[in-house]
Design a protein around this motif. Structure first.
Motif, PDB file in Angstrom:
ATOM      1  N   LYS A 271      -6.541  12.681  -4.563  1.00 56.88           N
ATOM      2  CA  LYS A 271      -7.659  12.089  -4.937  1.00 56.88           C
ATOM      3  C   LYS A 271      -8.781  12.967  -4.676  1.00 56.88           C
ATOM      4  O   LYS A 271      -9.726  12.841  -5.290  1.00 56.88           O
ATOM      5  CB  LYS A 271      -7.498  10.761  -3.961  1.00 56.88           C
ATOM      6  CG  LYS A 271      -7.059   9.662  -4.551  1.00 56.88           C
ATOM      7  CD  LYS A 271      -7.280   8.591  -3.904  1.00 56.88           C
ATOM      8  CE  LYS A 271      -7.021   8.440  -2.450  1.00 56.88           C
ATOM      9  NZ  LYS A 271      -7.318   6.838  -2.108  1.00 56.88           N
TER      10      LYS A 271
ATOM     11  N   CYS B   5      -1.032  12.983  -1.208  1.00 56.81           N
ATOM     12  CA  CYS B   5      -1.779  12.019  -2.204  1.00 56.81           C
ATOM     13  C   CYS B   5      -3.175  12.026  -1.844  1.00 56.81           C
ATOM     14  O   CYS B   5      -3.965  11.601  -2.677  1.00 56.81           O
ATOM     15  CB  CYS B   5      -1.077  10.450  -1.912  1.00 56.81           C
ATOM     16  SG  CYS B   5       0.475  10.494  -2.779  1.00 56.81           S
ATOM     17  N   LEU B   6      -3.620  12.015  -0.632  1.00 56.20           N
ATOM     18  CA  LEU B   6      -4.900  12.050  -0.369  1.00 56.20           C
ATOM     19  C   LEU B   6      -5.565  13.149  -0.752  1.00 56.20           C
ATOM     20  O   LEU B   6      -6.519  12.901  -1.460  1.00 56.20           O
ATOM     21  CB  LEU B   6      -5.036  12.134   1.407  1.00 56.20           C
ATOM     22  CG  LEU B   6      -4.721  10.839   2.027  1.00 56.20           C
ATOM     23  CD1 LEU B   6      -4.402  10.922   3.473  1.00 56.20           C
ATOM     24  CD2 LEU B   6      -5.833   9.804   1.792  1.00 56.20           C
TER      25      LEU B   6
ATOM     26  N   TYR C  23      -9.923  12.649   7.222  1.00 57.68           N
ATOM     27  CA  TYR C  23      -9.314  13.856   6.428  1.00 57.68           C
ATOM     28  C   TYR C  23     -10.589  14.093   5.877  1.00 57.68           C
ATOM     29  O   TYR C  23     -10.409  15.284   4.890  1.00 57.68           O
ATOM     30  CB  TYR C  23      -8.624  13.160   5.503  1.00 57.68           C
ATOM     31  CG  TYR C  23      -7.171  12.646   6.023  1.00 57.68           C
ATOM     32  CD1 TYR C  23      -6.104  13.472   6.170  1.00 57.68           C
ATOM     33  CD2 TYR C  23      -7.176  11.158   6.317  1.00 57.68           C
ATOM     34  CE1 TYR C  23      -5.114  12.923   6.737  1.00 57.68           C
ATOM     35  CE2 TYR C  23      -6.024  10.821   6.768  1.00 57.68           C
ATOM     36  CZ  TYR C  23      -4.873  11.641   7.222  1.00 57.68           C
ATOM     37  OH  TYR C  23      -3.782  11.326   7.812  1.00 57.68           O
TER      38      TYR C  23
ATOM     39  N   ASP D 124      -7.463  11.637  12.567  1.00 58.07           N
ATOM     40  CA  ASP D 124      -7.106  10.734  11.815  1.00 58.07           C
ATOM     41  C   ASP D 124      -8.353  10.716  10.362  1.00 58.07           C
ATOM     42  O   ASP D 124      -8.276   9.957   9.669  1.00 58.07           O
ATOM     43  CB  ASP D 124      -7.220   9.121  12.179  1.00 58.07           C
ATOM     44  CG  ASP D 124      -5.916   8.574  11.948  1.00 58.07           C
ATOM     45  OD1 ASP D 124      -5.178   9.250  11.315  1.00 58.07           O
ATOM     46  OD2 ASP D 124      -5.734   7.428  12.141  1.00 58.07           O
TER      47      ASP D 124
ATOM     48  N   HIS E 264       5.805  10.493  -5.282  1.00 62.08           N
ATOM     49  CA  HIS E 264       4.416  10.329  -5.428  1.00 62.08           C
ATOM     50  C   HIS E 264       3.789  11.618  -5.967  1.00 62.08           C
ATOM     51  O   HIS E 264       2.656  11.484  -6.234  1.00 62.08           O
ATOM     52  CB  HIS E 264       3.600  10.000  -4.169  1.00 62.08           C
ATOM     53  CG  HIS E 264       3.790   8.268  -3.592  1.00 62.08           C
ATOM     54  ND1 HIS E 264       4.835   8.318  -2.999  1.00 62.08           N
ATOM     55  CD2 HIS E 264       3.121   7.678  -3.873  1.00 62.08           C
ATOM     56  CE1 HIS E 264       4.721   6.769  -2.715  1.00 62.08           C
ATOM     57  NE2 HIS E 264       3.532   6.377  -3.211  1.00 62.08           N
TER      58      HIS E 264
ATOM     59  N   THR F 172      -0.331   2.434   4.553  1.00 60.82           N
ATOM     60  CA  THR F 172      -1.520   2.287   4.950  1.00 60.82           C
ATOM     61  C   THR F 172      -2.768   2.682   4.001  1.00 60.82           C
ATOM     62  O   THR F 172      -3.934   2.708   4.486  1.00 60.82           O
ATOM     63  CB  THR F 172      -1.773   2.974   6.265  1.00 60.82           C
ATOM     64  OG1 THR F 172      -1.419   4.341   6.151  1.00 60.82           O
ATOM     65  CG2 THR F 172      -0.941   2.378   7.313  1.00 60.82           C
ATOM     66  N   LEU F 173      -2.079   3.460   2.888  1.00 60.58           N
ATOM     67  CA  LEU F 173      -3.306   3.890   2.139  1.00 60.58           C
ATOM     68  C   LEU F 173      -3.347   2.822   0.966  1.00 60.58           C
ATOM     69  O   LEU F 173      -3.556   1.856   1.122  1.00 60.58           O
ATOM     70  CB  LEU F 173      -2.736   5.237   1.339  1.00 60.58           C
ATOM     71  CG  LEU F 173      -2.306   6.340   2.258  1.00 60.58           C
ATOM     72  CD1 LEU F 173      -2.026   7.602   1.522  1.00 60.58           C
ATOM     73  CD2 LEU F 173      -3.262   6.610   2.991  1.00 60.58           C
ATOM     74  N   ASP F 174      -3.722   3.407  -0.387  1.00 58.02           N
ATOM     75  CA  ASP F 174      -4.212   2.349  -1.365  1.00 58.02           C
ATOM     76  C   ASP F 174      -3.153   1.375  -1.766  1.00 58.02           C
ATOM     77  O   ASP F 174      -2.278   1.781  -1.874  1.00 58.02           O
ATOM     78  CB  ASP F 174      -4.933   3.147  -2.644  1.00 58.02           C
ATOM     79  CG  ASP F 174      -6.112   4.012  -2.101  1.00 58.02           C
ATOM     80  OD1 ASP F 174      -6.575   3.905  -1.371  1.00 58.02           O
ATOM     81  OD2 ASP F 174      -6.246   5.128  -2.697  1.00 58.02           O
TER      82      ASP F 174
ATOM     83  N   ARG G 281       2.288  12.222   2.112  1.00 53.71           N
ATOM     84  CA  ARG G 281       1.065  11.192   2.495  1.00 53.71           C
ATOM     85  C   ARG G 281      -0.250  12.065   2.176  1.00 53.71           C
ATOM     86  O   ARG G 281      -1.200  11.712   1.479  1.00 53.71           O
ATOM     87  CB  ARG G 281       1.105  10.636   3.796  1.00 53.71           C
ATOM     88  CG  ARG G 281       0.271   9.717   4.137  1.00 53.71           C
ATOM     89  CD  ARG G 281       0.138   9.525   5.648  1.00 53.71           C
ATOM     90  NE  ARG G 281      -0.915   8.966   6.173  1.00 53.71           N
ATOM     91  CZ  ARG G 281      -1.333   7.728   6.340  1.00 53.71           C
ATOM     92  NH1 ARG G 281      -0.134   6.750   5.908  1.00 53.71           N
ATOM     93  NH2 ARG G 281      -2.530   7.268   6.510  1.00 53.71           N
TER      94      ARG G 281
ATOM     95  N   ARG H 227       0.725  -1.274  -0.066  1.00 54.30           N
ATOM     96  CA  ARG H 227      -0.193   0.177   0.153  1.00 54.30           C
ATOM     97  C   ARG H 227       1.061   1.454   0.022  1.00 54.30           C
ATOM     98  O   ARG H 227       1.950   1.319   0.492  1.00 54.30           O
ATOM     99  CB  ARG H 227      -0.887   0.042   1.318  1.00 54.30           C
ATOM    100  CG  ARG H 227      -1.849  -1.109   1.596  1.00 54.30           C
ATOM    101  CD  ARG H 227      -2.426  -1.052   2.797  1.00 54.30           C
ATOM    102  NE  ARG H 227      -3.065  -2.099   3.269  1.00 54.30           N
ATOM    103  CZ  ARG H 227      -4.633  -2.037   2.989  1.00 54.30           C
ATOM    104  NH1 ARG H 227      -5.004  -0.751   2.755  1.00 54.30           N
ATOM    105  NH2 ARG H 227      -5.411  -2.911   3.131  1.00 54.30           N
TER     106      ARG H 227
ATOM    107  N   ASP I  38       5.539   3.253   7.874  1.00 51.37           N
ATOM    108  CA  ASP I  38       6.003   4.742   7.169  1.00 51.37           C
ATOM    109  C   ASP I  38       7.047   4.763   6.437  1.00 51.37           C
ATOM    110  O   ASP I  38       8.012   4.570   6.953  1.00 51.37           O
ATOM    111  CB  ASP I  38       5.395   5.873   8.259  1.00 51.37           C
ATOM    112  CG  ASP I  38       5.529   7.136   7.528  1.00 51.37           C
ATOM    113  OD1 ASP I  38       6.511   7.579   6.942  1.00 51.37           O
ATOM    114  OD2 ASP I  38       4.391   7.964   7.547  1.00 51.37           O
TER     115      ASP I  38
END
Lengths: 331, 331
Positions: B254, B250-251, B220, B218, B284, A280-282, B247, A276, B76
């Motif tokens: 999306k 990346c979120l 988002y 936690d 990323h 922990t993500l996708d 990180r 992932r 991580d």
DNA sequence: TTGTATGCGTTATCAT
DNA sequence: ATGATAACGCATACAA
């Protein structure tokens, strides 16, 4: 009177509490001691901030509650995850972990084994690529992903079933003509069974397949050439590809985009490992997921269970399929 | 006559070679010894496969060539990379590493410190989030990313400069109205300076900016709401976003896609840390890269250099910008 | 129940 | 140059 600049010892505590050395030892180890003594000793321990010296303990007991983990690095996400879960499994049992990153260097691996043995670790868990690795008979050893010889258990995911599962998934998702791409160690190891599993799966489902297998090279151009060679009229001959790792799958994904292929519409892609993003993500891609926490638990369990009648030579743990965007979604 | 089922000791070697204990010790430690004796001892060592017991050594020398690394996990990617490079830096100096993964648990962190001290490590390198961490005065300690008090050096990348660099890059790339998104520990630590640096950069370049700062949550969703609130007519109010980590970037990437925004055409995105997929592949996102190998080297150097007159309280190492597809390419 | 003495494997200080 | 011996910090068998 504690020596300057040096940690207090049991002797210091005994003097401070006005009791004998042995009494302190008993208090520290939870053996029965008169209450008044116990209090005094505990106070002295507090006051001096005393910590037992586990090197001295280990010297006595010939047991150190430390195990060594031999692993190429902690940068590759699969190794990183394995490291973390083994660390946690050990911690649960009050064991410490000596991290030995080998960077794939056989000499380094051998040196680390010596180092680990000098350090009198209680055992070693190793994921290594050195076929000629020497490990002393009397050091408990558990191997990951590669059988290292008699008496040394090997823990791995069920790589064969994983390959088979990949083939079956691709068949379920409508593929007719698929490919398997592999690179990695030419050594005989467990992950190499992914190929055989995939072939078996293809045969049982009547999938026609091709293989492109590269040994231990760092150039992926050959895969790109392989794919190009299978293009006709802007269309790839394959409608499904199984890559030996998620890492390779990601590289192949980019190649496919370069070739103008849409994923998963034109060609579906399955990787292996279950990596992932950011841990922990996708998932990076649709993938066969290795049960890393279970592998970690099993390694530690096999290593520390002393009274095991026979250590199983090979333990395979079940894999699962996970959707990660590079296959058609199933209902 | 070596005891069964137990590693050979110097005494065994001495008996085997027919020399005195001290002579063996000298050979092992490379001290001058008559040639004929040396040969005999070396042969005996070979024959018995003798390894020095470094616990006994440590007991004598009060030095163990082992340091403990306190880190939340190795999953991580940033922690994983740090772990690897610190391991390598230690290995270069013949030091071993005790890996102490804390899983962000303050109790666990404290326990590990005790454990580390019991093990009589020569020092500790710690990336921890426990503000009340107790570390004994006499244990050398180097902190990463957070100042832990007087006498304890802190090593970090130049977070302030990194924030500033992000703002400048966005300005250079044509942004006019940008946002900073942050989540993470509410503790006072070095990474929190990314915000101040970003503000400074925005101000010096005349960029208008907004901030959305979440502490240690936690979820988002709030970021998603924040972005939604800044949409008008299908267009986002911002043309540039700086996220406190890759990180988060990346979120956010999306979320932006979900909101119908194109990256980098409509809105450019910069993260922080410099994480690559699978450790070595692509970034990323466009990012401010932390100099992890240098941070690792510096930690080890500061920890092991005993005769350093004054240990610097804070060492900031330079960051760089890397293109990763979420910004417009510069020539 | 508490204290004393010995040994774990190594190094270092002595005599030899 | 080499061999005997004490000491490192702790655990334990044994004596008090």
């Amino acid at each position: 009177m504690q020596k300057e600049n040096s940690a207090p010892t049991m002797k210091d505590v005994a003097k401070e509490a006005g009791v004998a050395l042995g009494t302190v030892s008993k208090v520290v180890n939870g053996l029965p001691v008169g209450d008044s003594y116990r209090i005094r000793v505990e106070e002295a321990i507090q006051k001096l901030n005393y910590q037992v010296n586990s090197y001295a303990q280990g010297l006595k007991a010939n047991k150190t509650y430390t195990i060594a983990l031999l692993i190429p690095n902690t940068v590759d996400p699969f190794y990183a995850s394995l490291t973390h879960h083994i660390n946690m499994a050990l911690l649960k049992r009050k064991y410490r972990m000596l991290l030995c990153a080998t960077d794939f260097d056989p000499k380094q691996e051998q040196e680390y084994i010596s180092m680990a043995q000098q350090n009198k670790v209680d055992g070693i868990i190793g994921l290594t690529y050195n076929p000629a690795l020497m490990v002393a008979e009397n050091t408990p050893f558990v191997a990951i992903d590669r059988s290292m010889g008699p008496g040394i258990p090997c823990v791995a995911c069920d790589n064969f079933a994983g390959g088979q599962l990949a083939a079956e998934k691709l068949a379920d998702l409508g593929c007719k003509n698929v490919a398997f791409l592999r690179t990695g160690s030419a050594l005989i190891n467990e992950p190499n069974k992914r190929k055989a599993g995939f072939e078996t799966g293809c045969l049982s489902r009547g999938l026609s397949y091709e293989m492109k297998i590269l040994d231990d090279v760092d150039s992926y151009e050959e895969f790109e050439m392989f794919l190009s060679e299978h293009m006709e009229n802007g269309k790839l001959a394959f409608d499904g590809i199984f890559c030996v790792t998620d890492r390779l799958a990601c590289l192949v994904l980019k190649m496919l985009h370069k070739l103008g292929q849409r994923v998963p519409e034109d060609v579906q892609l399955i990787g292996f490992d279950g990596i992932r993003a950011f841990g922990t993500l996708d998932y990076h891609c649709s993938t066969i997921v290795q049960p890393v926490p279970e592998i970690a638990e099993m390694c530690v369990e096999l290593l520390l269970r002393e009274n095991m009648l026979v250590k199983p030579p090979l333990v395979c743990l079940p894999v699962t399929y996970a959707y990660g965007g590079t296959t058609l979604e199933t209902q």
